[in-house]
Write a protein that holds these residues in place. Structure first.
Motif, mmCIF file in Angstrom:
data_model
loop_
_atom_site.group_PDB
_atom_site.id
_atom_site.type_symbol
_atom_site.label_atom_id
_atom_site.label_comp_id
_atom_site.label_asym_id
_atom_site.label_seq_id
_atom_site.Cartn_x
_atom_site.Cartn_y
_atom_site.Cartn_z
ATOM 1 N N PHE A 33 0.855 -1.193 0.000
ATOM 2 C CA PHE A 33 0.000 0.000 0.000
ATOM 3 C C PHE A 33 0.889 1.239 0.000
ATOM 4 O O PHE A 33 1.930 1.269 0.657
ATOM 5 C CB PHE A 33 -0.878 0.028 1.260
ATOM 6 N N PHE A 91 4.531 7.067 2.474
ATOM 7 C CA PHE A 91 4.718 5.828 3.232
ATOM 8 C C PHE A 91 4.265 4.645 2.399
ATOM 9 O O PHE A 91 3.245 4.682 1.718
ATOM 10 C CB PHE A 91 3.912 5.854 4.531
ATOM 11 N N GLN A 101 -1.596 -3.627 8.428
ATOM 12 C CA GLN A 101 -0.544 -3.129 7.552
ATOM 13 C C GLN A 101 0.638 -2.657 8.383
ATOM 14 O O GLN A 101 0.469 -1.999 9.403
ATOM 15 C CB GLN A 101 -1.084 -1.979 6.696
ATOM 16 N N TYR A 102 1.829 -2.972 7.904
ATOM 17 C CA TYR A 102 3.065 -2.607 8.585
ATOM 18 C C TYR A 102 3.779 -1.571 7.725
ATOM 19 O O TYR A 102 4.053 -1.827 6.548
ATOM 20 C CB TYR A 102 3.931 -3.849 8.819
ATOM 21 N N PHE A 103 4.071 -0.447 8.337
ATOM 22 C CA PHE A 103 4.576 0.696 7.593
ATOM 23 C C PHE A 103 6.092 0.781 7.589
ATOM 24 O O PHE A 103 6.768 0.397 8.543
ATOM 25 C CB PHE A 103 4.011 1.999 8.185
ATOM 26 N N GLY A 104 6.599 1.338 6.490
ATOM 27 C CA GLY A 104 8.011 1.660 6.396
ATOM 28 C C GLY A 104 8.294 3.019 7.008
ATOM 29 O O GLY A 104 7.375 3.690 7.491
ATOM 30 N N PRO A 105 9.562 3.448 6.978
ATOM 31 C CA PRO A 105 9.951 4.715 7.606
ATOM 32 C C PRO A 105 9.591 5.944 6.787
ATOM 33 O O PRO A 105 9.687 7.057 7.284
ATOM 34 C CB PRO A 105 11.465 4.580 7.731
#
Lengths: 112, 110
Positions: A33, A91, A101-105
């Protein structure tokens, strides 16, 4: 990997230049996403992928924005002819399903 | 229009002073409600997922609850390291798209 990786961390472009952002999802996650965070906390959904297929693109601006997820490559979000209002943090998030959902930096894009 | 509203916008607490953050939603067909923590300059960090009214989840000093119209994030005896922005997000269809609230900026002073 165990975390979503995004590159570059910061990107500065002059108005009208192209910007390309990259995202490597967590290994084994088939959904990716993209979100845009403008100002402090306004998150806007852009597009999602299931593997290399577009899953939902209802948030994508029709002009200038495009995205891809190709096999064995990081996913990418490209903005042609950037405008001042494209300045934001972008993001990427990944998920094993259409659930948590696991987000990036994030990648901070500054358009001058 | 589907909306997610968080309150308060900002909350200042003394260490040990318990409180609650609110997330109200006007989304039909809720599939899931998510709480995230975001530190400055970083991406949202997943905390909880809630699926149905009456559900509760706990993690250390945090407890999330869900009703048919809102969710609460209860913080018990907070510490300075709990200072962050807490984001609520709602998923309403099978596409996985999240609708975020504006967040609550929590500051815990020693």
């Amino acid at each position: 990997g165990e975390e979503v990786a995004q590159t570059p961390k910061h990107l500065v472009r002059g108005e009208g230049q192209k910007a390309k952002l990259y995202c490597a999802p967590i290994k084994g996650h088939s959904y990716v996403f993209w979100y845009q965070q403008v100002l402090k906390n306004e998150f806007k959904f852009l597009i999602s992928f299931q593997n290399e297929n577009v899953f939902d693109e209802t948030g994508m601006p029709k002009e200038r924005f495009s995205a891809k997820c190709l096999p064995n490559s990081p996913c990418s979000l490209e903005i042609q002819a950037t405008k001042l209002e494209d300045s934001a943090v972008y993001f990427c998030a990944s998920s094993p399903s259409t659930d948590t959902q696991y987000f990036g930096p994030g990648t901070r894009l500054t358009v001058l | 229009e589907d909306q997610v509203t968080q309150s308060p916008e900002a909350l200042r607490l003394q260490e040990g002073e318990s409180s609650s953050l609110n997330c109200s939603y006007t989304v039909s067909g809720l599939r899931g409600l998510f709480w995230y923590r975001q530190d400055p300059g970083k991406g949202p960090e997943f905390l909880f997922t809630l699926y149905s009214a009456g559900e509760e989840k706990e993690k250390e000093r945090l407890k999330a609850t869900l009703t048919k119209k809102e969710s609460f994030l209860h913080i018990t005896a907070p510490k300075p390291e709990d200072s962050a922005t807490y984001l609520c997000a709602v998923m309403y269809n099978q596409g996985g798209k999240l609708i975020f609230g504006q967040g609550t900026e929590l500051s815990v002073k020693p």
